[in-house]
Design an enzyme around this catalytic site. Sequence first.
Site, PDB file in Angstrom:
ATOM      1  CG  HIS A  50      -1.948   0.987   1.169  1.00 44.13           C
ATOM      2  ND1 HIS A  50      -3.245   0.857   1.553  1.00 44.13           N
ATOM      3  CD2 HIS A  50      -1.804   2.559   1.062  1.00 44.13           C
ATOM      4  CE1 HIS A  50      -3.730   2.235   1.538  1.00 44.13           C
ATOM      5  NE2 HIS A  50      -2.861   3.147   1.186  1.00 44.13           N
TER       6      HIS A  50
ATOM      7  CG  HIS B 281      -0.714   7.346  -1.146  1.00 39.51           C
ATOM      8  ND1 HIS B 281      -1.922   7.172  -1.731  1.00 39.51           N
ATOM      9  CD2 HIS B 281      -0.971   6.495   0.100  1.00 39.51           C
ATOM     10  CE1 HIS B 281      -3.000   6.611  -0.677  1.00 39.51           C
ATOM     11  NE2 HIS B 281      -2.249   6.242   0.297  1.00 39.51           N
TER      12      HIS B 281
ATOM     13  CE  LYS C 187      -7.864   2.106  -0.852  1.00 37.81           C
ATOM     14  NZ  LYS C 187      -6.814   3.307  -0.315  1.00 37.81           N
TER      15      LYS C 187
ATOM     16  CG  HIS D 295     -10.028   4.522   3.138  1.00 35.25           C
ATOM     17  ND1 HIS D 295      -8.719   5.351   3.293  1.00 35.25           N
ATOM     18  CD2 HIS D 295     -10.610   4.857   4.266  1.00 35.25           C
ATOM     19  CE1 HIS D 295      -8.824   6.060   4.255  1.00 35.25           C
ATOM     20  NE2 HIS D 295      -9.924   5.960   5.061  1.00 35.25           N
TER      21      HIS D 295
ATOM     22  CG  HIS E 270      -4.743   2.311   5.630  1.00 33.79           C
ATOM     23  ND1 HIS E 270      -6.258   2.393   5.997  1.00 33.79           N
ATOM     24  CD2 HIS E 270      -4.966   3.060   4.569  1.00 33.79           C
ATOM     25  CE1 HIS E 270      -7.062   2.820   5.060  1.00 33.79           C
ATOM     26  NE2 HIS E 270      -6.241   3.372   4.043  1.00 33.79           N
TER      27      HIS E 270
ATOM     28  CG  ASP F 235      -1.747   4.823   3.906  1.00 28.99           C
ATOM     29  OD1 ASP F 235      -1.553   5.277   2.862  1.00 28.99           O
ATOM     30  OD2 ASP F 235      -2.285   5.339   4.827  1.00 28.99           O
TER      31      ASP F 235
HETATM   32  C1  NCD Z   1      -3.533   9.263   2.185  1.00 25.47           C
HETATM   33  C2  NCD Z   1      -3.300  10.265   1.128  1.00 25.47           C
HETATM   34  O1  NCD Z   1      -2.509  11.190   1.543  1.00 25.47           O
HETATM   35  O2  NCD Z   1      -3.128  10.138  -0.233  1.00 25.47           O
HETATM   36  N1  NCD Z   1      -3.553   9.786   3.414  1.00 25.47           N
HETATM   37  C3  NCD Z   1      -3.631   9.085   4.758  1.00 25.47           C
HETATM   38  O3  NCD Z   1      -3.707   9.635   5.663  1.00 25.47           O
HETATM   39  N2  NCD Z   1      -3.480   7.653   4.648  1.00 25.47           N
HETATM   40  C4  NCD Z   1      -4.869   8.558   1.694  1.00 25.47           C
HETATM   41  C5  NCD Z   1      -5.337   7.301   2.447  1.00 25.47           C
HETATM   42  O4  NCD Z   1      -4.481   6.301   2.166  1.00 25.47           O
HETATM   43  O5  NCD Z   1      -6.038   7.263   3.155  1.00 25.47           O
HETATM   44 ZN    ZN Z   2      -3.322   5.172   1.619  1.00 21.51          ZN
END
Ligand code: NCD
Ligand code: ZN
Length: 344
Positions: free
Chosen positions: A13, A15, A99, A136, A174, A247
């Site tokens: 997971h 970003h 997702k 999520h 998460h 995450d």
């Molecule tokens: C994530 C993001 O900033 O893209 N933020 C987070 O707090 N985890 C989005 C997500 O996974 O919820």
């Molecule tokens: Zn995330």
Amino acid sequence: MQRITILRPDDWHLHVRDGDVLNDIVPETSKVFHRAVIMPNLVPPVTSLEAAASYRERILAAVPSQHQFQPLMTLYLTQNTSLDLIRAAAKAPHIIGFKLYPAGATTNSAAGVTNVANMAEVFETMSECGVPLLVHGEVTEADVDIFDREKVFIDRYLRHLVEQHSRLKVVLEHITTAEAAQFVMAAREGVAATITPQHLLMNRNDLLVGGVRPHNFCLPVLKRRTHQEALQQAAVSGSSRFFLGTDSAPHSQSNKENACGCAGCYSAPAAIELYAEFFSRMNSLDKLENFASRFGAEFYGLPVNDSKITLVNESWQVPKTVQVAGQTFVPYWAGQELQWRLQI
Ligand code: NCD
Ligand code: ZN
């Protein structure tokens, strides 16, 4: 123990954003992880195979030549996702799943699903085609307290979804609560969860005691200590249903230290070291390899990596800030010590 060698891990997971930021962020993950599941919450979101393919190319172009890295792409589920897209995604080699963001649940989720209960046909098609659903798991109803949103999502939607679509692979992403850990532990086969470093190492006191600490703010929000302990037990339990998903979610310092600060912890610069810190504190370093390098691959039906990484027992400090595309970012755990260092 002075050093530990484990199979190269994967991040289930992640970003990495886009544009110039992406170029500086991808190497932080590719230096240690072989694969990562890339979240689709760009603006606009990644909702088509074409968008996912070109995003994948941009990620690959950011990987330094000495690293080997495979992005595993996800598609962003919307209320309008077609059954044809699901069937096509099932055949696309680089798509790992869809997702599900409940609309408004987190960063860049406005285009997400507005009515989970109306998506049965979509979930059934995913189930038939063997496409995993990454969730999520938080409700967005305004009357539900933010600390209860995960538990309510499980009770209101997820339990039913998992039973109704009995062959659908589901990852509850998460997880943050004892209820989520129990739900996953007791669920039918084909249900798993990722756990972040911040939810293993912290609880909501780390967010709020002594002042608001915006760099510990993520969604789902950190919960009370008893929930943290339940997640810790799940991670060291040896159950293959729980695996690594950082995450890591970078936002610039100014977007975090803000009257309306963004949610997300940028953990990639120290990701595997943070997990090593946790397992080491739990006297369970022997459980790190399965959690980080085996269970996720097995869940997704992918081969386990054949290369290895080594961590040495040598303390170091996570940088207070890092520069990303000419902007200052504050990594998660900034300025604090970690006991394990990655040997490059
Ligand atoms: C994530 C993001 O900033 O893209 N933020 C987070 O707090 N985890 C989005 C997500 O996974 O919820
Ligand atoms: Zn995330």
